[in-house]
Scaffold this active site. Structure first.
Site, PDB file in Angstrom:
ATOM      1  N   CYS A   1       0.564  -1.300  -0.091  1.00 11.44           N
ATOM      2  CA  CYS A   1      -0.389   0.409   0.167  1.00 11.44           C
ATOM      3  C   CYS A   1       1.044   1.121   0.095  1.00 11.44           C
ATOM      4  CB  CYS A   1      -0.854   0.004   1.148  1.00 11.44           C
ATOM      5  SG  CYS A   1      -2.455   1.694   1.184  1.00 11.44           S
TER       6      CYS A   1
ATOM      7  N   CYS B   1      -1.002   8.515   7.477  1.00 11.03           N
ATOM      8  CA  CYS B   1      -2.521   8.340   6.816  1.00 11.03           C
ATOM      9  C   CYS B   1      -3.122   7.680   8.326  1.00 11.03           C
ATOM     10  CB  CYS B   1      -2.211   6.900   5.530  1.00 11.03           C
ATOM     11  SG  CYS B   1      -1.472   6.984   4.292  1.00 11.03           S
TER      12      CYS B   1
ATOM     13  N   CYS C   1       7.641   4.110   5.825  1.00  9.10           N
ATOM     14  CA  CYS C   1       7.086   4.265   5.353  1.00  9.10           C
ATOM     15  C   CYS C   1       7.621   3.323   3.062  1.00  9.10           C
ATOM     16  CB  CYS C   1       5.974   4.759   3.860  1.00  9.10           C
ATOM     17  SG  CYS C   1       6.671   6.290   4.032  1.00  9.10           S
TER      18      CYS C   1
END
Length: 218
Positions: free
Chosen positions: A101, A183, A209
């Site tokens: 993701c 997020c 990330c």
């Protein structure tokens, strides 16, 4: 680095014809770098990696800050629509595969930006994680670009002293108990016994990330 050192380095890059850009998560501590850049060169674009999962407060705050600081705001997004970001069971990837993701929504979009720029001015600090403490002031990045980390030797005390000195605004999520903001599905409020980045991807063996692991030239 002190302000005059950052200024001298950026002016050197400009004189060499380098194409500069910065990114920001628009957390309160991230505003120091943006404010410093606004004092040096307001033509440097600020790329906001809009994953589509940010808190609404962050998205609004990002636009507000760039307007106040007079910096160009550029919103970039994944080229993969959300309907295609699901696993075989129909679950969105932030649930079943957060690494992929992050790759689709953060790393891949920024990799495209690196292809058209020379210098990525990046606000990471060595005191944030073991991964970041191993970084250097200038570090090669993909596609012949390189990363410049002017805040690498700053710590929390120096960051918040700057915020106070220049009376910079705070991300509204600060007041709601969020210390490390990413997020919304992958960020939680910070408990008293938690380290700052433990509020991200809580319960998973994940602290980055990919921007600061994948987008470094090997």
């Amino acid at each position: 680095m002190e302000f005059h050192e950052i200024e001298a380095k950026i002016l050197q890059y400009k004189e060499e014809g380098k194409r500069l850009f910065t990114t920001s998560s628009f957390q309160s501590h991230s505003l120091v770098l943006l404010h410093i850049l606004s004092r040096i060169d307001r033509s440097i674009p600020v790329y906001f990696i809009n994953t589509g999962y940010h808190f609404a407060d962050t998205v609004q705050f990002a636009r507000q800050i760039c307007h106040e600081f007079g910096l160009p705001f550029v919103d970039i997004k994944s080229s993969t629509p959300k309907i295609m970001q699901k696993d075989a069971d129909g679950r969105l990837l932030f649930v079943s595969d957060p690494d992929y993701c992050c790759y689709l929504n953060k790393t891949q979009p920024l990799d495209t930006i690196l292809r058209s720029h020379d210098v990525w001015i990046n606000g990471i600090r060595a005191d944030q994680s073991a991964t970041r403490s191993a970084m250097k002031l200038e570090q090669p990045a993909p596609h012949g670009s390189f990363r410049f980390h002017p805040m690498l030797d700053w710590d929390k005390r120096k960051i918040f002293a700057y915020l106070r000195e220049y009376k910079l605004p705070r991300n509204p999520l600060d007041a709601k108990g969020y210390a490390s903001i990413g997020c919304e599905p992958c960020t939680r409020r910070l408990d008293p016994d938690m380290q700052e980045r433990e509020a991200r991807w809580y319960g998973l063996n994940k602290t980055e990330c990919g921007l600061h692991t994948d987008l470094v030239a090997k």
